[in-house]
Motif scaffolding. Sequence first.
Motif, PDB file in Angstrom:
ATOM      1  N   LEU A   2      22.729  36.505  17.399  1.00  0.00           N
ATOM      2  CA  LEU A   2      23.696  35.623  18.048  1.00  0.00           C
ATOM      3  C   LEU A   2      23.147  35.269  19.422  1.00  0.00           C
ATOM      4  CD1 LEU A   2      26.740  37.803  17.182  1.00  0.00           C
ATOM      5  CD2 LEU A   2      26.420  35.500  16.347  1.00  0.00           C
ATOM      6  N   THR A   4      23.151  31.914  22.724  1.00  0.00           N
ATOM      7  CA  THR A   4      23.608  30.619  23.208  1.00  0.00           C
ATOM      8  C   THR A   4      22.481  29.607  23.029  1.00  0.00           C
ATOM      9  OG1 THR A   4      22.890  31.154  25.447  1.00  0.00           O
ATOM     10  CG2 THR A   4      25.185  31.619  24.903  1.00  0.00           C
ATOM     11  N   VAL A  21      26.107  30.077  19.602  1.00  0.00           N
ATOM     12  CA  VAL A  21      27.479  29.984  20.087  1.00  0.00           C
ATOM     13  C   VAL A  21      27.429  29.466  21.523  1.00  0.00           C
ATOM     14  CG1 VAL A  21      29.610  31.256  20.477  1.00  0.00           C
ATOM     15  CG2 VAL A  21      28.082  31.962  18.635  1.00  0.00           C
ATOM     16  N   TRP A  29      32.577  33.195  20.025  1.00  0.00           N
ATOM     17  CA  TRP A  29      31.806  34.443  20.040  1.00  0.00           C
ATOM     18  C   TRP A  29      32.490  35.505  19.188  1.00  0.00           C
ATOM     19  CZ3 TRP A  29      27.042  35.771  21.316  1.00  0.00           C
ATOM     20  CH2 TRP A  29      26.307  34.919  22.131  1.00  0.00           C
ATOM     21  N   THR A  30      33.806  35.605  19.331  1.00  0.00           N
ATOM     22  CA  THR A  30      34.568  36.583  18.545  1.00  0.00           C
ATOM     23  C   THR A  30      34.419  36.308  17.060  1.00  0.00           C
ATOM     24  OG1 THR A  30      36.153  36.833  20.350  1.00  0.00           O
ATOM     25  CG2 THR A  30      36.867  37.560  18.172  1.00  0.00           C
TER      26      THR A  30
END
Length: 75
Positions: A2, A4, A21, A29-30
Amino acid sequence: CLATPVSGTRALLADGRGVLVEPGDVAAWTDALRRVSGDAALRRTLGAAAAEHVREHFSIETTADRLVAAYERFR
């Protein structure tokens, strides 16, 4: 993985090699963390795709070939 979508991460994690994300989007994100942490097959798929990309583009052989080519352009 994960991350950015900043700098080189977009290219590194494209084509199913990771989940991008937007920074500051806590809900995204969650959701991404839940999706990846709850799906072993997805984690394996992302990991395998990322590992293959790194082997293909960043192996010692590939890196050495690129370095030699760069030096030869400046001879």
